[in-house]
Design a protein around this motif. Structure first.
Motif, PDB file in Angstrom:
ATOM      1  N   UNK A 230      44.555  18.473  14.678  1.00 43.31           N
ATOM      2  CA  UNK A 230      44.553  19.760  15.369  1.00 43.31           C
ATOM      3  C   UNK A 230      45.713  19.923  16.343  1.00 43.31           C
ATOM      4  N   UNK A 231      46.656  19.002  16.365  1.00 46.14           N
ATOM      5  CA  UNK A 231      47.807  19.090  17.270  1.00 46.14           C
ATOM      6  C   UNK A 231      47.374  19.315  18.714  1.00 46.14           C
ATOM      7  N   UNK A 232      46.312  18.644  19.111  1.00 48.54           N
ATOM      8  CA  UNK A 232      45.792  18.671  20.482  1.00 48.54           C
ATOM      9  C   UNK A 232      45.268  20.031  20.929  1.00 48.54           C
TER      10      UNK A 232
ATOM     11  N   UNK B 296      28.964  19.919  14.998  1.00 46.20           N
ATOM     12  CA  UNK B 296      30.059  19.359  15.794  1.00 46.20           C
ATOM     13  C   UNK B 296      30.279  20.241  17.011  1.00 46.20           C
ATOM     14  N   UNK B 297      30.226  19.603  18.175  1.00 49.34           N
ATOM     15  CA  UNK B 297      30.620  20.268  19.412  1.00 49.34           C
ATOM     16  C   UNK B 297      32.068  19.879  19.657  1.00 49.34           C
ATOM     17  N   UNK B 298      32.900  20.884  19.929  1.00 48.05           N
ATOM     18  CA  UNK B 298      34.319  20.608  20.120  1.00 48.05           C
ATOM     19  C   UNK B 298      34.876  21.482  21.234  1.00 48.05           C
TER      20      UNK B 298
ATOM     21  N   UNK C 145      35.427  16.268   7.466  1.00 49.41           N
ATOM     22  CA  UNK C 145      36.735  16.910   7.273  1.00 49.41           C
ATOM     23  C   UNK C 145      37.176  17.628   8.541  1.00 49.41           C
ATOM     24  N   UNK C 146      36.246  18.350   9.172  1.00 53.53           N
ATOM     25  CA  UNK C 146      36.573  19.026  10.431  1.00 53.53           C
ATOM     26  C   UNK C 146      36.923  17.994  11.499  1.00 53.53           C
TER      27      UNK C 146
END
Length: 83
Positions: free
Chosen positions: A37-39, A9-11, A31-32
């Motif tokens: 993540x509250x932005x 995952x790239x985030x 799950x990730x």
């Protein structure tokens, strides 16, 4: 050379930049991806990767990690992405 399927995952982390993590299973990656993540963290792309298993290891924090050589992944297939 033995290959292993892993999920990456790239985030984007707010005020920090982009990061990339890999997971052993699709359910761990999901799950990730689906966490609230509250932005502060915005998942951008989830991929399925065929990687050389000799280049993967568990780091000191207990997370699946990869050597610099593993960045040349065998094949990459996009599973999900956000625009």
């Amino acid at each position: 050379m033995e290959t292993k399927i892993v999920y990456g995952i790239k985030f984007q982390i707010q005020n920090v930049g982009s990061e990339f993590e890999i997971y052993d299973t699709l359910s761990e990656a999901d799950r990730f991806w689906n966490n609230d993540w509250n932005e502060t963290i915005y998942p951008m792309r989830m991929v399925q990767i065929s990687a050389n298993s000799n280049e993967l290891f568990i780091n000191d924090c207990g997370k699946l990690s990869y050597t610099d050589k593993a960045l040349d992944f065998g094949s990459v297939k996009t599973i999900k992405y956000n625009v």
